[in-house]
Write a protein that holds these residues in place. Structure first.
Motif, short mmCIF file in Angstrom:
data_model
loop_
_atom_site.label_atom_id
_atom_site.label_comp_id
_atom_site.label_asym_id
_atom_site.label_seq_id
_atom_site.Cartn_x
_atom_site.Cartn_y
_atom_site.Cartn_z
N ALA A 142 26.75 44.10 39.17
CA ALA A 142 26.09 43.78 37.90
C ALA A 142 26.72 44.61 36.78
N GLY A 143 27.09 43.94 35.69
CA GLY A 143 27.70 44.63 34.56
C GLY A 143 29.19 44.83 34.67
N LYS A 144 29.76 44.57 35.84
CA LYS A 144 31.21 44.74 36.02
C LYS A 144 31.94 43.49 35.50
N THR A 145 33.20 43.67 35.14
CA THR A 145 34.08 42.54 34.82
C THR A 145 34.90 42.22 36.07
N ILE A 146 34.65 41.04 36.62
CA ILE A 146 35.34 40.61 37.83
C ILE A 146 36.36 39.54 37.45
N VAL A 147 37.62 39.82 37.76
CA VAL A 147 38.71 38.89 37.46
C VAL A 147 39.04 38.13 38.73
N ILE A 148 38.92 36.81 38.68
CA ILE A 148 39.18 35.96 39.84
C ILE A 148 40.42 35.13 39.57
N ALA A 149 41.43 35.32 40.39
CA ALA A 149 42.69 34.58 40.26
C ALA A 149 42.61 33.32 41.09
N GLY A 150 42.51 32.18 40.41
CA GLY A 150 42.43 30.89 41.08
C GLY A 150 41.04 30.29 40.95
N PHE A 151 40.98 29.04 40.47
CA PHE A 151 39.68 28.38 40.30
C PHE A 151 39.66 27.08 41.10
N GLY A 152 40.16 27.16 42.34
CA GLY A 152 39.94 26.08 43.29
C GLY A 152 38.53 26.17 43.83
#
Length: 418
Positions: free
Chosen positions: A205-215
């Protein structure tokens, strides 16, 4: 002759396999059907898969259908030694897998599974099929067909087919609607975050999560990360998927821009160097790096090691802290391998119930259909996918509507207007 770590672990393995089996009602129904119909009678199956309690359910189902099975691990960090022991000691499969084996041992086990001379092959990442086509071409004439259950593996198979290298038909089980929905979206979405939390005990919660790929995997991750209160950033190369992410309310940025702001980075692309040295150089202190793609190439671990002046291991399971020259610490999980299987237990059994049901029914179909298929990548027949969904709904006591005859006639006629 199997190669496992400790046969005495079989009792514990059986208990855990039985626990998982209670959450796999679809596969149980298929196993009962196979025991009566014996669609795989006399066939040899070689499989390269994660050695988990859920996989044991699939192996038992294939055996019920009359197949003999030789199983190698598709990832040394996901191998459950007690499951391997139970499969050998209690269920009569041949297993070549030890948790934590090195690269040499990994490929030695694949070769041992292939020594059985399989009629059908099941792969998880295409390493077994790749080995057949490069090192064991003498066995290609006996292999009738096979299945692949990962995005990464299907990509490799399509390339083999494009180059005219694929010598037998392979079915992309990964591409069924039920697997995309249940396995990739809901399974990867939950189990990846489970692995990150177990390894780091961090609050998302409150973190910035970077997700590579939106499959399908990336979508599931993004939905669940947002549900836990994280700010989610998507990186993509596909304009359509990037637009989809943006319209769902997620921030979309290039990795070079997102790298400086992320707290947690998760790769799910099936490609290499998605997080590279350029990105690592600007990440903030304490950034967490996790991969949920099949192979350990999505995060450039070699570059990370070359940039670090120290590496601290052992603070927590499946974590390595790389200390940069400027004092920043970057935390790599599970050596850059599949974090959901290495740092957690992979998908819940209820998820794998559907994926392995697809596999089992496809194997039974291939036992006879292989002769009509070309050496190419084929889709799972639609009726198999539909049957798996139907069985799952029935196990959940959910009923759905059926078309009336008038509705059937309307859908199949072009003469009826508005």
């Amino acid at each position: 002759m199997s190669d496992i770590a400790d046969a005495s672990l079989a009792y514990e393995g059986v208990k855990r396999i039985e626990w998982a089996d209670r959450s796999m009602p679809v596969l149980r129904q298929i196993r009962e059907r196979f025991a009566d119909e014996r669609p795989l009678d006399g066939l040899k199956v070689a499989a390269c898969m994660h050695i988990t309690t859920e996989t044991a359910g699939l192996i038992r189902t294939l055996q019920a259908g009359g197949a003999s099975v030789a199983l190698a691990a598709s990832n040394p960090l996901s191998t459950q030694d007690d499951t391997a022991a139970a499969l050998v000691q209690e269920y009569g499969a041949e297993v070549f897998a030890r948790a934590g084996t090195d690269r040499e041992g990994y490929y030695a086990h694949i070769h041992q599974a292939l020594e059985t001379g399989p009629d059908l092959v099941l792969d998880d990442g295409c390493d077994l099929v790749n080995t057949l086509h490069i090192d064991r071409t003498d066995l290609l004439g006996t292999v009738k067909a096979g299945c692949e259950q990962t995005t990464t593996g299907v990509i490799r198979l399509h390339q083999m087919a494009l180059e005219g290298a694929l010598r037998f038909p392979m079915v992309a089980v990964n591409d069924t609607d039920t697997k995309h929905m249940f396995d990739n979206r809901y399974g990867t979405g939950q189990s990846t975050l489970d692995g990150i939390i177990r390894a780091t005990n961090t609050l998302l919660a409150g973190k910035t999560i970077v997700i590579a790929g939106f499959g399908f995997c990336g979508r599931g991750l993004a939905e669940r990360a947002r549900g836990l209160g994280a700010r989610v950033v998507i990186t993509e190369i596909d304009p359509v998927k990037a637009l989809d992410a943006a319209l769902q309310g997620f921030a979309v940025q290039p990795m070079a821009e997102a790298a400086a702001n992320g707290d947690v980075f998760i790769t799910v692309t099936g490609n290499r160097d998605v997080v590279n040295g350029e990105h690592l150089a600007v990440m903030k202190d304490g950034a967490i790096l996790a991969n949920s793609g099949h192979f350990d190439v999505e995060i450039d671990v070699r570059a990370l090691g070359e940039m670090a002046v120290e590496v601290h291991r052992g603070s927590r399971p499946q974590t390595e802290e790389y200390v940069m020259a400027d004092g920043r610490r970057l935390v790599l999980l599970a050596e850059g391998r599949l974090v959901n299987l290495a740092a957690a237990e992979g998908h819940p059994a209820a998820v794998m119930d559907m994926s392995f049901a697809d596999q089992a029914l496809t194997c039974a179909w291939l036992a006879t259909a292989h002769a009509t298929l070309s050496p190419a990548v084929h889709d799972v027949p639609k009726d198999i996918d539909t049957e798996v969904a139907r069985l799952k709904l029935a196990s959940m006591s959910i009923s759905i509507d059926r078309l009336t005859q008038d509705q059937e006639d309307y859908l199949h006629s072009w003469r009826l207007g508005s």
